[in-house]
Scaffold this motif. Structure first.
Motif, PDB file in Angstrom:
ATOM      1  N   HIS A 215      20.379  15.033 -19.035  1.00 44.54           N
ATOM      2  CA  HIS A 215      20.477  15.148 -17.577  1.00 44.54           C
ATOM      3  C   HIS A 215      21.107  16.497 -17.257  1.00 44.54           C
ATOM      4  O   HIS A 215      22.163  16.844 -17.791  1.00 44.54           O
ATOM      5  CB  HIS A 215      21.331  14.019 -17.009  1.00 44.54           C
ATOM      6  CG  HIS A 215      20.847  12.647 -17.386  1.00 44.54           C
ATOM      7  ND1 HIS A 215      19.653  12.135 -16.950  1.00 44.54           N
ATOM      8  CD2 HIS A 215      21.406  11.699 -18.187  1.00 44.54           C
ATOM      9  CE1 HIS A 215      19.488  10.915 -17.448  1.00 44.54           C
ATOM     10  NE2 HIS A 215      20.534  10.627 -18.216  1.00 44.54           N
ATOM     11  N   HIS A 720      17.290  13.331 -15.915  1.00 42.98           N
ATOM     12  CA  HIS A 720      17.314  13.557 -14.466  1.00 42.98           C
ATOM     13  C   HIS A 720      17.888  14.939 -14.197  1.00 42.98           C
ATOM     14  O   HIS A 720      18.844  15.378 -14.838  1.00 42.98           O
ATOM     15  CB  HIS A 720      18.171  12.493 -13.777  1.00 42.98           C
ATOM     16  CG  HIS A 720      18.390  12.745 -12.316  1.00 42.98           C
ATOM     17  ND1 HIS A 720      17.369  12.719 -11.394  1.00 42.98           N
ATOM     18  CD2 HIS A 720      19.526  13.038 -11.625  1.00 42.98           C
ATOM     19  CE1 HIS A 720      17.849  12.984 -10.191  1.00 42.98           C
ATOM     20  NE2 HIS A 720      19.154  13.174 -10.305  1.00 42.98           N
ATOM     21  N   THR A 722      19.219  17.621 -11.076  1.00 38.91           N
ATOM     22  CA  THR A 722      19.604  17.735  -9.679  1.00 38.91           C
ATOM     23  C   THR A 722      20.299  19.065  -9.470  1.00 38.91           C
ATOM     24  O   THR A 722      20.874  19.647 -10.408  1.00 38.91           O
ATOM     25  CB  THR A 722      20.539  16.583  -9.260  1.00 38.91           C
ATOM     26  OG1 THR A 722      20.730  16.620  -7.844  1.00 38.91           O
ATOM     27  CG2 THR A 722      21.884  16.707  -9.951  1.00 38.91           C
ATOM     28  N   ASN A 728      23.520  12.023  -7.502  1.00 39.83           N
ATOM     29  CA  ASN A 728      23.391  10.565  -7.440  1.00 39.83           C
ATOM     30  C   ASN A 728      23.624  10.014  -8.839  1.00 39.83           C
ATOM     31  O   ASN A 728      22.707   9.993  -9.661  1.00 39.83           O
ATOM     32  CB  ASN A 728      22.009  10.181  -6.922  1.00 39.83           C
ATOM     33  CG  ASN A 728      21.858   8.674  -6.746  1.00 39.83           C
ATOM     34  OD1 ASN A 728      22.795   7.917  -7.006  1.00 39.83           O
ATOM     35  ND2 ASN A 728      20.685   8.243  -6.296  1.00 39.83           N
ATOM     36  N   THR A 730      23.735   7.182 -10.042  1.00 43.96           N
ATOM     37  CA  THR A 730      22.915   6.038 -10.474  1.00 43.96           C
ATOM     38  C   THR A 730      21.613   6.488 -11.129  1.00 43.96           C
ATOM     39  O   THR A 730      20.953   5.687 -11.802  1.00 43.96           O
ATOM     40  CB  THR A 730      22.612   5.132  -9.276  1.00 43.96           C
ATOM     41  OG1 THR A 730      21.866   5.876  -8.290  1.00 43.96           O
ATOM     42  CG2 THR A 730      23.909   4.613  -8.648  1.00 43.96           C
ATOM     43  N   ARG A 731      21.225   7.750 -10.945  1.00 47.56           N
ATOM     44  CA  ARG A 731      19.994   8.248 -11.556  1.00 47.56           C
ATOM     45  C   ARG A 731      20.206   8.662 -13.019  1.00 47.56           C
ATOM     46  O   ARG A 731      19.246   8.993 -13.713  1.00 47.56           O
ATOM     47  CB  ARG A 731      19.479   9.462 -10.768  1.00 47.56           C
ATOM     48  CG  ARG A 731      19.145   9.177  -9.302  1.00 47.56           C
ATOM     49  CD  ARG A 731      17.873   8.340  -9.195  1.00 47.56           C
ATOM     50  NE  ARG A 731      16.754   8.990  -9.836  1.00 47.56           N
ATOM     51  CZ  ARG A 731      15.991   9.928  -9.240  1.00 47.56           C
ATOM     52  NH1 ARG A 731      16.271  10.304  -8.006  1.00 47.56           N
ATOM     53  NH2 ARG A 731      14.957  10.456  -9.879  1.00 47.56           N
ATOM     54  N   LEU A 732      21.452   8.640 -13.459  1.00 45.96           N
ATOM     55  CA  LEU A 732      21.754   9.069 -14.817  1.00 45.96           C
ATOM     56  C   LEU A 732      21.697   7.861 -15.751  1.00 45.96           C
ATOM     57  O   LEU A 732      22.659   7.104 -15.884  1.00 45.96           O
ATOM     58  CB  LEU A 732      23.138   9.734 -14.887  1.00 45.96           C
ATOM     59  CG  LEU A 732      23.382  10.888 -13.902  1.00 45.96           C
ATOM     60  CD1 LEU A 732      24.769  11.474 -14.111  1.00 45.96           C
ATOM     61  CD2 LEU A 732      22.319  11.957 -14.043  1.00 45.96           C
ATOM     62  N   ASP A 733      20.552   7.660 -16.355  1.00 48.27           N
ATOM     63  CA  ASP A 733      20.371   6.545 -17.288  1.00 48.27           C
ATOM     64  C   ASP A 733      20.577   7.020 -18.725  1.00 48.27           C
ATOM     65  O   ASP A 733      20.197   8.141 -19.081  1.00 48.27           O
ATOM     66  CB  ASP A 733      18.966   5.956 -17.140  1.00 48.27           C
ATOM     67  CG  ASP A 733      18.742   5.355 -15.754  1.00 48.27           C
ATOM     68  OD1 ASP A 733      19.721   4.810 -15.195  1.00 48.27           O
ATOM     69  OD2 ASP A 733      17.616   5.461 -15.241  1.00 48.27           O
TER      70      ASP A 733
END
Length: 777
Positions: A215, A720, A722, A728, A730-733
């Motif tokens: 990410h 992800h 950005t 955000n 929550t987008r970091l899986d």
């Protein structure tokens, strides 16, 4: 009683030692039995036939299951948390402001790191969040330390940081990577992938080796940045004097309006060349070339610069300094011969065969007073070009040799002072014997005599040369170790070699060594004033050096030695060493100041060594000397006549090996000239060197963020991307943990059961009973 609540995972095991082939064979056997049974029961009613076949299939299946020995594997396990690497860029470009704002890139990254703290805490049961900083190297740290770290690393090697992660987590589970950076990568990926290009295969391989999502959180966008930068200067490590060299300059312009921009090359503050680059709004990268010819040997400091523009993000990258070592390509030798001879022939052949020598040789076969029987334009012999050689071209030669040459018939008296000046300004001069040399050539009481390392008898009647006497020169104590006469390192072996050389024939008469001269070899019988007469002598005159060989028969060392079964090695060594000493080969200086790095950062230790030798080139132990250091600012221009300012003087004393390691470092940027001075028997011995002290701003040569590169890295790893400050979490899986830890385990054998055995017997009994009832025995 088995407490199943103590275990949270259950797996079925097969303990039977049956291969897959046997299992397939049993399956085929059971199918065959069922097919045969179906055929045998074909005349029965359908429901009765299916009932009997079902009972037989159940019995066979249970029997096979018992043979395979099923068991229940009960385990109490917990998942081992994997690791998420958080990489914070601490390179110098992160200290710059975000385009159009007063917030720094590193501050924006710190804010994002603080905003991620709740995410780290929320996922602490599944992941270890490991914090790293990277610049020159990947360094583990803590979250609190990362929130206060400064961006001062001289590299931004994101590629190396990513490549180091698999080794760092060897044997562990990497669940993901978070990168907080401006996208500038001085490593492999950044060099291979140019702006606007997709990732290449090698870069994709680096990312794929992580086997985890990356990410990327970009600290700044690549739009709105205004900067003019010299991104790279490409040049050879050294150049050859009097030979053209090319310097290529790579430029990067961002946000600069279309206009011509001058690019200037300076040498020691003086403008050498200038070129213009026309800025195109569609193009950011440009390359210009400078071609010039270095005129002197040594180190020279060059500067490439572009002008400063209003509202530039950074001014330090508008200038680049570099050091160029200028060395000899070939030794230019002027050999002037008054009459062809064997000595001249052998020396000329030696010089011509040497690939490092550029020889210009003149044989004087006629003078201006020689009668002309035909018109000048029909003659093949031209007059000696004295004016061109000794007025226009003299400075271009490294060594001038007068070999059995009488200057008188060529009206050269007016050029002798120029030759003396040439030597004192750093040139080299050698005079070889013959009936037209030394006093026989009329050099007594001329400017040339003031150069020679020997005194000449006064003009007038008297013997000035011996022709037929054979002799072997005797080495002096200085000759035992002087590089010119050192045919072997061991003094005893060196003397043996000299004694074995063929004898010389004839010598010019001299009256002794001149002031400041070093005698290397003397005549065995001829004396003057009670002292042996010099045959080979050297001296330093001003900045230059001179050699005198009073015999014209050194060719015998090559020719006759070869005829006697030897080799011309000694002849070649003597003259090659003489040339090296005369042209002041740095390896033959009596005092040397060696600096092992031309460029250093402020406050960085500089590896420098002073080496001192005696006149016989043995190490000068316990020699006292001084190192004078002076400083010149990098911004000083040639029109500023302010001399370099002395900054310090260091006293030193050499050790037993004649060396002393200097403890040097400089705080202020600039050019530091260092001169080592040691008092020798013949006066002060000196050598000089310089160091360019300049901040390491290599990482600031390209300061425009590479948001697109970070985005491609995230896309390839299914991560992800950005652009901060938008974030955000929550987008970091991350990958779920793959490893588990077993706390309790029990294996229950299901096949070894009386109930299963009774079920099989019951099925067999039921099948037998129904067959009898339905009339099938």
């Amino acid at each position: 009683m088995l407490e199943l609540s103590n275990y949270n995972t259950r797996d079925l095991l097969w303990l039977g030692d049956w291969s897959l082939g046997w299992v397939i064979a049993l399956g085929l056997l059971g199918l065959s039995v069922l097919l045969f049974s179906a055929y045998d029961l074909r005349d029965m009613r359908l429901h009765r036939r299916l009932t009997l076949l079902g009972l037989r299939a159940s019995v066979f299946s249970l029997a096979v299951i018992m043979l395979l020995e099923p068991a229940l594997d009960l385990k109490q396990v917990s998942r081992v948390k994997n690791h998420v690497a958080v990489l914070v860029d601490t390179s110098q470009t992160m200290s710059l402001n975000v385009a159009g704002e007063k917030q720094r890139r590193i501050d924006r990254a710190r804010k994002a790191l603080e905003d991620l703290r709740p995410t780290f805490e929320a996922h602490h049961e599944d992941h270890h969040f490991d914090i790293f900083t990277y610049g020159d190297t990947l360094t583990p740290t803590t979250l609190e330390a990362a929130l206060t770290t400064e961006a001062d690393a001289t590299q931004a090697d994101l590629s190396a940081a990513l490549q180091a992660l698999p080794d760092h987590y060897r044997g562990k589970d990497l669940g993901g990577v978070i990168v907080l950076s401006d996208g500038i990568d001085t490593g492999a990926i950044g060099r291979r992938v140019r702006r606007g290009e997709d990732l290449d295969d090698a870069s994709k391989e680096i990312l794929s080796s992580l086997r985890a999502p990356v990410h990327t959180l970009a600290a700044d966008a690549d739009a709105g940045m205004r900067d003019a930068a010299i991104s790279r200067v490409r040049h050879d490590d050294f150049a050859f004097v009097h030979n053209s060299i090319t310097v290529e300059v790579d430029l990067f312009f961002s946000g600069i309006e279309p206009q011509p921009v001058p690019v200037t090359l300076r040498r020691d503050g003086e403008i050498l060349q200038s070129q213009s680059v026309q800025i195109d709004p569609e193009e950011r990268r440009y390359t210009v070339q400078f071609e010039f010819v270095p005129r002197q040997i040594g180190k020279e400091v060059y500067t490439v610069e572009v002008p400063h523009f209003e509202d530039e993000a950074l001014l330090e990258n508008n200038t680049e300094h570099f050091v160029l070592r200028v060395i000899r390509d070939k030794v230019r030798v002027l050999q002037v011969v008054g009459r062809p001879s064997w000595d001249q022939r052998f020396l000329r052949q030696l010089l011509k065969r040497n690939p490092n020598v550029d020889l210009i040789s003149f044989f004087i076969l006629r003078t201006d007073d020689t009668p002309q029987l035909v018109p000048r334009d029909e003659m093949s012999l031209i007059p000696f070009p004295t004016d061109e050689l000794f007025n226009s071209e003299l400075g271009s030669f490294d060594l001038v040799i007068f070999q059995n040459f009488n200057f008188g018939p060529y009206n050269m008296a007016r050029y002798l002072p120029a030759i003396a000046d040439y030597v004192r300004q750093g040139g080299a001069f050698a005079m070889l014997g013959g009936d037209l040399s030394f006093a026989s050539g009329g050099y007594a009481r001329t400017p040339i005599e003031s150069l020679l390392p020997v005194e000449l008898p006064p003009a007038g009647p008297g013997q000035t040369i011996t022709h037929s006497e054979h002799f072997s020169p005797h080495l002096t104590a200085a000759g035992d170790r002087h590089p010119i006469t050192q045919l072997a390192f061991d003094p005893a072996q060196n003397r043996e070699l000299w004694e074995a050389l063929p004898q010389l024939q004839g010598t010019n008469i001299v009256t002794g060594p001149s002031e400041g001269a070093t005698v290397l070899a003397t005549h065995p019988t001829l004396t003057y004033g009670g002292q042996p007469m010099p045959v080979i002598a050297v001296a330093e005159r001003g900045e230059g050096r001179v050699l005198a060989v009073t015999s014209d028969s050194t060719w015998r060392w090559g020719f006759e030695h070869l005829a006697d079964g030897g080799t011309p090695r000694e002849y070649q060594m003597f003259w090659n060493s003489a040339i090296r000493w005369l042209i002041q080969d740095p390896e033959l200086k009596l005092v040397r100041l060696d600096v092992h790095a031309d460029i250093a950062a402020p406050n960085t230790p500089i590896d420098a060594t002073a080496r001192v030798f005696n006149s016989d080139y043995s190490p000068a132990a316990n020699a006292a000397g001084k190192v004078h250091v002076s400083h010149r600012p990098l911004e000083q221009r040639s029109e500023d006549t302010t001399p370099p300012q002395p900054t310090r003087t260091l006293d030193f004393q050499t050790d037993a090996s004649g060396e002393h390691a200097l403890d040097l470092s400089f705080e202020e940027p600039g050019i530091y000239h260092m001169e080592v001075e040691v008092e020798g028997a013949g006066g002060a011995l000196r050598d000089e060197n310089l160091v360019l002290v300049t901040p390491n701003v290599a990482q600031l040569r390209d300061i425009v963020p590479r948001n697109a590169l970070l985005e491609r890295i995230a896309e390839h790893t299914e991560g992800h991307h950005t652009l901060l400050p938008e974030l955000n979490p929550t987008r970091l899986d991350f990958n779920p943990p793959r490893f588990v830890e077993i706390h309790q385990r029990r294996v229950v054998q299901l096949w070894d059961s009386a109930l299963l055995f009774l079920i099989v017997l019951g099925l067999l009994a039921a099948e037998w009973s129904l067959r009898r009832r339905w009339g099938r025995l």
